[in-house]
Structure formats: structure tokens, C-alpha cells
Design a protein around this motif. Sequence first.
Motif, PDB file in Angstrom:
ATOM      1  N   GLN A 122     -23.085 -71.601  26.013  1.00  0.00           N
ATOM      2  CA  GLN A 122     -22.347 -71.038  24.885  1.00  0.00           C
ATOM      3  C   GLN A 122     -21.106 -71.883  24.597  1.00  0.00           C
ATOM      4  O   GLN A 122     -20.413 -72.312  25.517  1.00  0.00           O
ATOM      5  N   VAL A 123     -20.831 -72.116  23.316  1.00  0.00           N
ATOM      6  CA  VAL A 123     -19.739 -73.005  22.920  1.00  0.00           C
ATOM      7  C   VAL A 123     -18.748 -72.252  22.037  1.00  0.00           C
ATOM      8  O   VAL A 123     -19.142 -71.482  21.155  1.00  0.00           O
ATOM      9  N   ILE A 124     -17.458 -72.456  22.299  1.00  0.00           N
ATOM     10  CA  ILE A 124     -16.417 -71.947  21.407  1.00  0.00           C
ATOM     11  C   ILE A 124     -15.468 -73.103  21.085  1.00  0.00           C
ATOM     12  O   ILE A 124     -15.376 -74.075  21.841  1.00  0.00           O
ATOM     13  N   TYR A 125     -14.789 -72.983  19.956  1.00  0.00           N
ATOM     14  CA  TYR A 125     -13.867 -74.033  19.518  1.00  0.00           C
ATOM     15  C   TYR A 125     -12.475 -73.447  19.331  1.00  0.00           C
ATOM     16  O   TYR A 125     -12.307 -72.403  18.690  1.00  0.00           O
ATOM     17  N   LEU A 126     -11.493 -74.123  19.930  1.00  0.00           N
ATOM     18  CA  LEU A 126     -10.113 -73.665  19.855  1.00  0.00           C
ATOM     19  C   LEU A 126      -9.278 -74.706  19.108  1.00  0.00           C
ATOM     20  O   LEU A 126      -9.567 -75.909  19.158  1.00  0.00           O
TER      21      LEU A 126
END
Length: 397
Positions: free
Chosen positions: A388-392
Motif C-alpha cells: 500500500q502506498v501513500i503520498y505526503l
Amino acid sequence: MSNNNGINWKTFFVSVLGTAIGVALTFSLNGLRENSQKAQAQRLTAIMVIHDIDNTIDMMKGIRDSEQKINDYSKFALKHADKLEEVPNDTLHHLVYMISRPDAPFRFDTSKEKIFHSSLDSWENLGDVKFMDNVQAFYHERQQFQSILDNSPQWLEPLTDNYLYRSSVKYGLTDPEKFYQNLRKYFKEKLKDEEVMAFLTMSDQRILTMNGYIDHWTRLNDENKFQMGISDAEMENYINSMKEVGKPVNESKLTGEWGYTLEDNNTCDYVFRKDHSFTMSRNGTKLWRATYWSGKFKYSLILGGTWSKEGDSLVLVHSPVDYDLKLDTDGLIPNKGKEDTLARWAISYREEVLKEHKEELEQDPRNAVKARLDPSGDKMEWTNPSGQVIYLKRKTD
């Protein structure tokens, strides 16, 4: 050689011959270049397809593992069919929901299959017939298995009514004890259903079938890699080329405030400090429906701990002590006379969530993500172990 017209035939023939050789050489080089490009494109397509088969095998293993859970739970439940009150709530809950037909049935991703079939002409021109036959056989078998999942009574979950949903809406949030009491009664009744019993007892056969597909496709893909001369290192480079974007985060670039925003004003912010401590704050709203009130409530979750770098991984160690949850229930509208009930529920809900999360953090406080920065240094990508990937984004004053 010359004549009265002044034509030097020797020079003329040499020039014509040189031009002809030059044209032939140009076409030859262009042909070699074109064949080289086709061969390179073919090889990339081969690697893509091999990776697709590997991914399908992993998906099949996931389906098989879920089936194994059904197998384990069902054997336990059937053993205690006459005394279901002894079956733990989570076991009963998992079993009932895992034999209930999902609203969104499973589908294999067929995008790579379409790319392969669109390039069949180049494969036929460039050879490698054995590889092409293997891949076509795999995609045919995968379509066949998808059809089995969609249509075979042996594979279709037997519970299709809306009882579970209705019971969850009525009791799941307000009276868990009543919910599980009804669940036990419901499941005991369903154990008398021939289709339910057939589905449970055929679990072993489904596992054997999937293991057969897994073994066959694994051998087939090993042959593909050998046939095409594709090494494990080449496969790994291909996989990394899809994943590796940006550059690893170093400590000096990490310090500061980062965050991301979702819809409905849900936010999550991290502050990373030079002393290797961090704070995470999450603010958002949650839709809630219950018997005596409904609407949205706001929550503010604060969590702290320490951070460190291990290779290209960012390791967060959460502290159960640095943990707090605040609720704002002004958006929940209670029925007349149920105001005190709502207030008591809010207190109880907060205590339960805090207790549950603190226990989870005490058991497993460590969270590692693969962290990478874009060229600007102001955007960060986190990939957790499950993919799973998130972008900050870096936050500025």
C-alpha cells in the motif's frame, strides 16, 4: 573509358555501384536496427508476461490461504455445532462472513494479457513458439479458473441473503452481545442447509484444486524463464523499475512537518524532529448510524514515538503512552430523550478504542515503510510491506 561526349564510364559505374552499396547498407542497418528493437520489445513483453504469471500465482496463494481459514474455522465450528456458545465471537464472525457471497466478486487483472495478445504478430515473426504456447495456455487456464469462480456451485459462497447486513445495522454498533447471539442462532440454522454443508465439506477439494494450479503455473513459468534466458536478477530489475521512483529519504531531508489530506477534511500530519522523536496527529469525521442517534462525529487522534532509518526504510516505533483520542459528538443527533445515552456511548466508545489500540501498539509497536523523495524534496512516498502506498507533502508555514 571515355567517348566523344566526354563521359567517363569507369567513374560513372563506380559511382553507381557505390550508391547501390550505400543504399543496400542503409537498408541493411535499418533492418538490423528494426529487428533489434523488435527483439528488445519482445523481451520486455516476455518479462512483463512472466511477471504477470508470478503475480497471478501469488493471488492464487492468497485465495488458497483464505480458503484454508474457512477450512480451519469450519472444522472447529462443525465440531461444536451443538454448542456454538463455546465458539469464540471472532471465529464465528469470520466463518459466517467467509461463506457469504461478496457484493464485489474477485477478478484477475487482464491488462497484461491484452497487451500480449495485441503483439502476437511480432511473436510469430520472431519465433519463440514454445514460450508463446505456454503463455496462451496459461491465459486460457486463468480464464477457465475465473469461470469456475463465477459459476461453479462448488466455489460460490452459499449465503446470499441480507440477514447479516440487517443484523449488523440493527445491533452491530449498539448491542454487540445481541448481534453475536443472533449470529449464533442464524449459523446454527444454516448448518442444516445442504448447500452450506456441501460448501464447507468441499473446502479440502478446493484447496487441492488451487494447489494444482499453483504447482502447474509455477513449473510453466520456470520453463518460460529458462526458455527466454531471463535471470532472477533481470526479473528483479524489471520489478524495481516499476517501483523505484525518486530517491531514498535521508535524515536531514526528513525532519520537519509532513502530511496528506483526504476528502471530508480528513487530515494526517507527521512531525519528525532532529532528536528522532515524532508525533502523528489525525483529524477527521466518521459517519455513524445507531438505533437512537445518527450523523457524523469528529475525532482527533494523537500518537507519538521515535523514528530511525534502516537502509531505505523509515522505522516508526509507536509509544502506547503517547496516545490520545478526542471525540466531538455535536454532529450526532440523538432521538428525543436519548441525549444521556449518547453521552455515555461516547465515553464508552473512546475508552474501548483507546484500550484496543494501546493493546495493539504494545504487541507490535514497530512500523516500517519504504520512504522515497521526489526531485523537489517536498513530496514523499511511503510503501508499507503489503504494497500500500501513500503520498505526503512537506508542510510550510
